[in-house]
Design a protein around this motif. Structure first.
Motif, PDB file in Angstrom:
ATOM      1  N   ALA A   1       0.824  -1.208   0.000  1.00  0.00           N
ATOM      2  CA  ALA A   1       0.000   0.000   0.000  1.00  0.00           C
ATOM      3  C   ALA A   1       0.861   1.262   0.000  1.00  0.00           C
ATOM      4  N   VAL A   2       1.907   1.261   0.813  1.00  0.00           N
ATOM      5  CA  VAL A   2       2.782   2.436   0.888  1.00  0.00           C
ATOM      6  C   VAL A   2       3.522   2.640  -0.435  1.00  0.00           C
ATOM      7  N   THR A   3       3.981   1.560  -1.045  1.00  0.00           N
ATOM      8  CA  THR A   3       4.682   1.666  -2.331  1.00  0.00           C
ATOM      9  C   THR A   3       3.761   2.227  -3.409  1.00  0.00           C
ATOM     10  N   ALA A   4       2.518   1.758  -3.426  1.00  0.00           N
ATOM     11  CA  ALA A   4       1.556   2.270  -4.405  1.00  0.00           C
ATOM     12  C   ALA A   4       1.285   3.748  -4.176  1.00  0.00           C
ATOM     13  N   LEU A   5       1.175   4.150  -2.910  1.00  0.00           N
ATOM     14  CA  LEU A   5       0.930   5.562  -2.590  1.00  0.00           C
ATOM     15  C   LEU A   5       2.106   6.425  -3.030  1.00  0.00           C
ATOM     16  N   LEU A   6       3.325   5.938  -2.815  1.00  0.00           N
ATOM     17  CA  LEU A   6       4.512   6.678  -3.248  1.00  0.00           C
ATOM     18  C   LEU A   6       4.539   6.839  -4.759  1.00  0.00           C
ATOM     19  N   ALA A   7       4.178   5.787  -5.489  1.00  0.00           N
ATOM     20  CA  ALA A   7       4.161   5.862  -6.949  1.00  0.00           C
ATOM     21  C   ALA A   7       3.161   6.907  -7.425  1.00  0.00           C
ATOM     22  N   VAL A   8       1.993   6.951  -6.801  1.00  0.00           N
ATOM     23  CA  VAL A   8       0.975   7.943  -7.161  1.00  0.00           C
ATOM     24  C   VAL A   8       1.487   9.348  -6.861  1.00  0.00           C
ATOM     25  N   MET A   9       2.160   9.517  -5.713  1.00  0.00           N
ATOM     26  CA  MET A   9       2.685  10.824  -5.345  1.00  0.00           C
ATOM     27  C   MET A   9       3.729  11.302  -6.356  1.00  0.00           C
ATOM     28  N   ILE A  10       4.609  10.400  -6.788  1.00  0.00           N
ATOM     29  CA  ILE A  10       5.634  10.765  -7.769  1.00  0.00           C
ATOM     30  C   ILE A  10       4.987  11.175  -9.082  1.00  0.00           C
ATOM     31  N   MET A  11       3.925  10.486  -9.456  1.00  0.00           N
ATOM     32  CA  MET A  11       3.249  10.792 -10.712  1.00  0.00           C
ATOM     33  C   MET A  11       2.516  12.132 -10.650  1.00  0.00           C
ATOM     34  N   LEU A  12       1.895  12.419  -9.503  1.00  0.00           N
ATOM     35  CA  LEU A  12       1.075  13.614  -9.388  1.00  0.00           C
ATOM     36  C   LEU A  12       1.861  14.859  -8.977  1.00  0.00           C
ATOM     37  N   ALA A  13       3.039  14.668  -8.360  1.00  0.00           N
ATOM     38  CA  ALA A  13       3.788  15.815  -7.833  1.00  0.00           C
ATOM     39  C   ALA A  13       4.057  16.903  -8.869  1.00  0.00           C
ATOM     40  N   PRO A  14       4.512  16.568 -10.099  1.00  0.00           N
ATOM     41  CA  PRO A  14       4.778  17.649 -11.063  1.00  0.00           C
ATOM     42  C   PRO A  14       3.543  18.462 -11.434  1.00  0.00           C
TER      43      PRO A  14
ATOM     44  N   ALA B   1      11.479   0.459  -5.862  1.00  0.00           N
ATOM     45  CA  ALA B   1      11.698  -0.940  -5.485  1.00  0.00           C
ATOM     46  C   ALA B   1      12.558  -1.036  -4.225  1.00  0.00           C
ATOM     47  N   TYR B   2      13.622  -0.224  -4.165  1.00  0.00           N
ATOM     48  CA  TYR B   2      14.468  -0.235  -2.976  1.00  0.00           C
ATOM     49  C   TYR B   2      13.681   0.216  -1.747  1.00  0.00           C
ATOM     50  N   LEU B   3      12.886   1.265  -1.908  1.00  0.00           N
ATOM     51  CA  LEU B   3      12.074   1.750  -0.794  1.00  0.00           C
ATOM     52  C   LEU B   3      11.074   0.697  -0.337  1.00  0.00           C
ATOM     53  N   ALA B   4      10.532  -0.052  -1.291  1.00  0.00           N
ATOM     54  CA  ALA B   4       9.588  -1.113  -0.939  1.00  0.00           C
ATOM     55  C   ALA B   4      10.276  -2.173  -0.087  1.00  0.00           C
ATOM     56  N   VAL B   5      11.490  -2.557  -0.457  1.00  0.00           N
ATOM     57  CA  VAL B   5      12.231  -3.553   0.329  1.00  0.00           C
ATOM     58  C   VAL B   5      12.535  -3.016   1.722  1.00  0.00           C
ATOM     59  N   MET B   6      12.974  -1.746   1.784  1.00  0.00           N
ATOM     60  CA  MET B   6      13.285  -1.152   3.082  1.00  0.00           C
ATOM     61  C   MET B   6      12.027  -1.027   3.935  1.00  0.00           C
ATOM     62  N   ALA B   7      10.898  -0.671   3.314  1.00  0.00           N
ATOM     63  CA  ALA B   7       9.641  -0.588   4.057  1.00  0.00           C
ATOM     64  C   ALA B   7       9.216  -1.958   4.568  1.00  0.00           C
ATOM     65  N   LEU B   8       9.410  -2.973   3.740  1.00  0.00           N
ATOM     66  CA  LEU B   8       9.056  -4.334   4.145  1.00  0.00           C
ATOM     67  C   LEU B   8       9.841  -4.755   5.392  1.00  0.00           C
ATOM     68  N   ILE B   9      11.139  -4.506   5.370  1.00  0.00           N
ATOM     69  CA  ILE B   9      11.974  -4.858   6.520  1.00  0.00           C
ATOM     70  C   ILE B   9      11.574  -4.028   7.740  1.00  0.00           C
ATOM     71  N   GLY B  10      11.388  -2.720   7.529  1.00  0.00           N
ATOM     72  CA  GLY B  10      11.022  -1.846   8.635  1.00  0.00           C
ATOM     73  C   GLY B  10       9.690  -2.215   9.251  1.00  0.00           C
ATOM     74  N   PHE B  11       8.687  -2.425   8.413  1.00  0.00           N
ATOM     75  CA  PHE B  11       7.359  -2.798   8.921  1.00  0.00           C
ATOM     76  C   PHE B  11       7.398  -4.149   9.634  1.00  0.00           C
ATOM     77  N   ALA B  12       8.193  -5.098   9.112  1.00  0.00           N
ATOM     78  CA  ALA B  12       8.285  -6.412   9.752  1.00  0.00           C
ATOM     79  C   ALA B  12       8.863  -6.286  11.163  1.00  0.00           C
ATOM     80  N   ILE B  13       9.903  -5.471  11.307  1.00  0.00           N
ATOM     81  CA  ILE B  13      10.495  -5.264  12.637  1.00  0.00           C
ATOM     82  C   ILE B  13       9.511  -4.575  13.565  1.00  0.00           C
ATOM     83  N   VAL B  14       8.819  -3.561  13.058  1.00  0.00           N
ATOM     84  CA  VAL B  14       7.833  -2.842  13.873  1.00  0.00           C
ATOM     85  C   VAL B  14       6.687  -3.766  14.272  1.00  0.00           C
TER      86      VAL B  14
END
Length: 423
Positions: A167-180, A277-290
């Motif tokens: 969900a977070v990765t999808a939200l980030l992708a939408v933000m990158i697309m809409l930001a400009p 993709a890198y952020l998704a992996v980092m989020a996965l690890i971070g969320f798993a620890i949390v």
């Protein structure tokens, strides 16, 4: 004379070029007080992420310690019985109070320190106005984020970390697309560049690289900062080539072409997609620890904080605090990833624009606020871009390897400056 023998004769007649000597010639243009100032500014920034994390953690601790978070959650429950909406309502006081607690730190880092080193052009009122806009955007994004995250936690208490990452990765992708289109214009005006040699050269390089853009935009960044910058932003239909007016006014066509070639490299090498993709992996690890740590901490302290469970929005300060702790070491890893991408874009830009001296000149301009010759460990830990010396050396090595491909007046050793483009 055969073509081969002609090329060999031309190469023999070409002036000798020493890449290391050329590198040192560029580096020597930043000396004395200017170099001391650049080093001091950048070295001072080494500790800002750590202190910023500590400030954020203190703010989250206050929210839990004085049960503010529990009260905001209860307030959201009274306002609406729609459980899916309660986290969104909760996020509003959470964000506003957090911003207020950390405001002195924000003022120091983003306003006071930038003025101390002469990098900001804004008055306090202008800066505060933009902070207000950014806070408003953050509130909207925060409402959406909290609604999605806590919906995932409620639906899948044991695997929310997995679905939350998606969900977070999808939200980030939408933000990158809409930001400009919707966010960046809130802070700056984007004006189509007037027809002329600079625009023609930028579009020529873009079309050679098969970048689907027919316009170039100029950003009025000089109202905020003295830094030079450019980007090829957006995804799909929102792609946009832009450079700020500082680059346009402080550089020459050689430097501008070098910078734009670099920025096009980010687009052509799919760096935005790779970072997602890198952020998704980092989020996965971070969320798993949390997800592992949060229930255990709540079992011990949740009662005194008034937080019942992870699915209660009142748990947000705990979740955010844990993620903040993890982001400190993760930031070092992320710096290395970005630095690698920047180096790739540097190489791409040199090949695309074929402006090694323009690139070296720009690297020296960027070194006005980036330590130009760090130790190897400094560059590895703290740099999200290659250092000035690394970039100038890459440009001069490229020039030495492609000397015969350059126009005759650019083959000799030189130190290019914006007002003296070919000396």
């Amino acid at each position: 004379m055969t073509i081969t023998s002609f090329m060999l004769a031309a190469a023999a007649a070409a002036p000798a070029f020493d890449a290391e000597a050329a590198t040192q010639a560029y580096l020597s243009t930043l000396q004395g007080a200017a170099r001391v100032k650049s080093d001091a500014y950048f070295e001072g920034g080494y500790w800002l992420p750590l202190w910023g994390a500590l400030v954020a953690i203190v703010s989250y601790w206050l929210m839990l310690r004085f049960r503010w978070s529990a009260k905001w959650s209860a307030w959201a429950g009274r306002v609406t019985k729609r459980r899916w909406l309660q986290p969104g309502l909760y996020s509003i006081p959470f964000a506003l109070v957090g911003a207020l607690i950390t405001l002195p730190w924000t003022i120091y880092v983003s306003y006071v320190r930038e003025h101390q080193y002469g990098l900001s052009n804004q008055s306090f009122a202008e800066w505060a106005k933009e902070l207000g806009i950014a806070t408003g955007v953050g509130l909207v994004v925060g409402v959406i984020f909290f609604i999605i995250l806590y919906a995932v936690i409620r639906k899948s208490p044991k695997r929310w970390w997995l679905w939350g990452t998606g969900a977070v990765t999808a939200l980030l992708a939408v933000m990158i697309m809409l930001a400009p289109l919707f966010i960046e214009p809130l802070f700056n005006k984007y004006t189509p560049m007037q027809a002329g040699p600079v625009r023609d050269e930028i579009l020529r390089i873009a079309h050679e690289q098969k970048i689907p853009a027919n316009d170039v935009y100029v950003v009025d960044a000089s109202k905020q900062t003295k830094r030079i910058s450019a980007n090829v932003a957006g995804l799909g239909p929102t792609i946009r080539i832009a450079l700020n007016d500082n680059l346009l006014n402080r550089s020459n066509i050689h430097g501008i072409k070098a910078v734009m070639g670099h920025e096009m490299g980010h687009y052509k090498l799919y760096h935005i997609q790779k970072l997602l993709a890198y952020l998704a992996v980092m989020a996965l690890i971070g969320f798993a620890i949390v997800a592992w740590a949060a229930p255990r901490i709540l079992a011990r302290h949740g009662e005194q904080w008034g937080v019942r469970e992870v699915a209660d929005p009142a748990s947000a300060p705990l979740l955010q605090g844990l993620l903040t702790v993890l982001l400190v070491p993760a930031g070092i890893l992320f710096n290395s990833i970005i630095r690698h991408h920047e180096s790739e874009a540097d190489a791409f830009g040199l090949n695309a624009a074929q402006e090694p001296d323009g690139f070296a000149m720009t690297a020296m301009q960027l070194s006005e606020y980036r330590k130009i010759e760090p130790a190897a460990w400094e560059e590895m830990l703290f740099y999200d871009h290659p250092s000035g010396r690394t970039r100038v050396k890459m440009a001069m090595d490229w020039k030495a390897a492609h000397l015969g491909e350059l126009p005759p007046d650019q083959r000799a050793p030189m130190v290019m400056t914006p007002d003296k483009p070919a000396e």
